[in-house]
Design a protein around this motif. Sequence first.
Motif, mmCIF file in Angstrom:
data_model
loop_
_atom_site.group_PDB
_atom_site.id
_atom_site.type_symbol
_atom_site.label_atom_id
_atom_site.label_comp_id
_atom_site.label_asym_id
_atom_site.label_seq_id
_atom_site.Cartn_x
_atom_site.Cartn_y
_atom_site.Cartn_z
ATOM 1 N N UNK A 158 -32.674 -64.531 -15.801
ATOM 2 C CA UNK A 158 -33.668 -65.508 -15.335
ATOM 3 C C UNK A 158 -32.980 -66.598 -14.522
ATOM 4 N N UNK A 159 -31.655 -66.610 -14.565
ATOM 5 C CA UNK A 159 -30.896 -67.688 -13.925
ATOM 6 C C UNK A 159 -29.738 -67.098 -13.103
ATOM 7 N N UNK A 160 -30.062 -66.218 -12.152
ATOM 8 C CA UNK A 160 -28.985 -65.509 -11.452
ATOM 9 C C UNK A 160 -28.054 -66.410 -10.651
ATOM 10 N N UNK A 161 -28.618 -67.420 -10.013
ATOM 11 C CA UNK A 161 -27.770 -68.280 -9.175
ATOM 12 C C UNK A 161 -26.820 -69.096 -10.049
ATOM 13 N N UNK A 162 -27.380 -69.621 -11.141
ATOM 14 C CA UNK A 162 -26.543 -70.417 -12.044
ATOM 15 C C UNK A 162 -25.445 -69.546 -12.651
ATOM 16 N N UNK A 163 -25.828 -68.372 -13.115
ATOM 17 C CA UNK A 163 -24.861 -67.486 -13.770
ATOM 18 C C UNK A 163 -23.728 -67.106 -12.807
ATOM 19 N N UNK A 164 -24.106 -66.697 -11.614
ATOM 20 C CA UNK A 164 -23.090 -66.264 -10.643
ATOM 21 C C UNK A 164 -22.219 -67.419 -10.171
ATOM 22 N N UNK A 165 -22.827 -68.592 -10.029
ATOM 23 C CA UNK A 165 -22.061 -69.737 -9.524
ATOM 24 C C UNK A 165 -21.083 -70.253 -10.570
ATOM 25 N N UNK A 166 -21.513 -70.243 -11.829
ATOM 26 C CA UNK A 166 -20.595 -70.682 -12.890
ATOM 27 C C UNK A 166 -19.414 -69.720 -13.002
ATOM 28 N N UNK A 167 -19.701 -68.438 -12.884
ATOM 29 C CA UNK A 167 -18.618 -67.444 -12.917
ATOM 30 C C UNK A 167 -17.665 -67.688 -11.750
ATOM 31 N N UNK A 168 -18.245 -67.957 -10.583
ATOM 32 C CA UNK A 168 -17.427 -68.173 -9.383
ATOM 33 C C UNK A 168 -16.468 -69.345 -9.590
ATOM 34 N N UNK A 169 -16.969 -70.437 -10.124
ATOM 35 C CA UNK A 169 -16.091 -71.606 -10.310
ATOM 36 C C UNK A 169 -15.024 -71.321 -11.363
ATOM 37 N N UNK A 170 -15.415 -70.649 -12.455
ATOM 38 C CA UNK A 170 -14.397 -70.257 -13.445
ATOM 39 C C UNK A 170 -13.296 -69.436 -12.771
ATOM 40 N N UNK A 171 -13.705 -68.522 -11.909
ATOM 41 C CA UNK A 171 -12.729 -67.626 -11.263
ATOM 42 C C UNK A 171 -11.813 -68.404 -10.321
ATOM 43 N N UNK A 172 -12.390 -69.338 -9.570
ATOM 44 C CA UNK A 172 -11.567 -70.104 -8.632
ATOM 45 C C UNK A 172 -10.577 -71.003 -9.382
ATOM 46 N N UNK A 173 -11.034 -71.571 -10.502
ATOM 47 C CA UNK A 173 -10.123 -72.411 -11.293
ATOM 48 C C UNK A 173 -9.054 -71.568 -11.978
ATOM 49 N N UNK A 174 -9.461 -70.398 -12.489
ATOM 50 C CA UNK A 174 -8.480 -69.507 -13.128
ATOM 51 C C UNK A 174 -7.422 -69.105 -12.104
ATOM 52 N N UNK A 175 -7.878 -68.745 -10.899
ATOM 53 C CA UNK A 175 -6.942 -68.345 -9.847
ATOM 54 C C UNK A 175 -5.964 -69.487 -9.554
ATOM 55 N N UNK A 176 -6.505 -70.675 -9.399
ATOM 56 C CA UNK A 176 -5.647 -71.822 -9.068
ATOM 57 C C UNK A 176 -4.577 -72.033 -10.142
ATOM 58 N N UNK A 177 -4.964 -71.820 -11.398
ATOM 59 C CA UNK A 177 -3.996 -72.005 -12.495
ATOM 60 C C UNK A 177 -2.865 -70.971 -12.406
ATOM 61 N N UNK A 178 -3.107 -69.871 -11.666
ATOM 62 C CA UNK A 178 -2.092 -68.811 -11.518
ATOM 63 C C UNK A 178 -1.383 -68.903 -10.165
#
Length: 198
Positions: free
Chosen positions: A118-138
């Motif tokens: 029911x919240x596709x944009x929110x779900x995908x965007x939160x995942x995207x930010x987690x991924x970008x932050x995880x990448x930066x930490x590596x």
Amino acid sequence: MNAVMDNIYGRRSVRAYTDEPVSEDKIMEIIKAGVHAPNGANTQPLRFAVVTNADKKKQYSDVSKALFVENMKKAMEQAAPDKKRFFEVYIDRLSKPEFDIFYGAPILVLIYSSPESFTPVEDGSLAAENMMLAAYSMGIGSCWIGFASPLGYVPEVFKELNVPEDHRLIASLVFGYPKKKDMAPTQRSEPKITAWLR
Ligand SMILES: Cc1cc2nc3c(=O)[nH]c(=O)nc-3n(C[C@H](O)[C@H](O)[C@H](O)COP(=O)(O)O)c2cc1C
């Protein structure tokens, strides 16, 4: 400050990458960080497609640019005269054959949401930010590529990435090792608080 805050304040969008490949283990780790993001009702609706093939990325960049330019030209026709310049700038940039919307990044990850959410944009965007932050930490740079959003309307792309056509493309992210080390974060203004009712 702690490591999480340092990470949030240090990340920035990277627009120039080295050719150094990122290991598949690291790509999986980044995607896993995306899966761990909050998502509406824990439906876990996201699907991830990874593209490292250089010819495919070039093809996707070219297709996206052509569709984006087409849409911008239509939007420009409707726009008020003082807003036309905005479109002209983008049309000009995206019309250049040498412009790669993925900035030569070795990895493209497309994030799709299934219709269960029911919240596709929110779900995908939160995942995207987690991924970008995880990448930066590596030590891995990233950028959200909104210019790739037309790929969400191309049936052939869904087909070759094994994504059902009822899914929705939410985010297109690139990852890779940044060409420049220690880039300063992009500047932000102070928070604009409209009210603080005490
Ligand atoms: C939805 C969205 C779409 C974006 N699309 C693009 C894009 O197509 N190309 C690009 O270079 N940057 C793109 N960006 C990156 C933004 O320009 C960037 O996040 C913003 O300028 C702030 O800079 P920072 O990420 O370095 O803090 C996008 C960001 C978001 C959130």
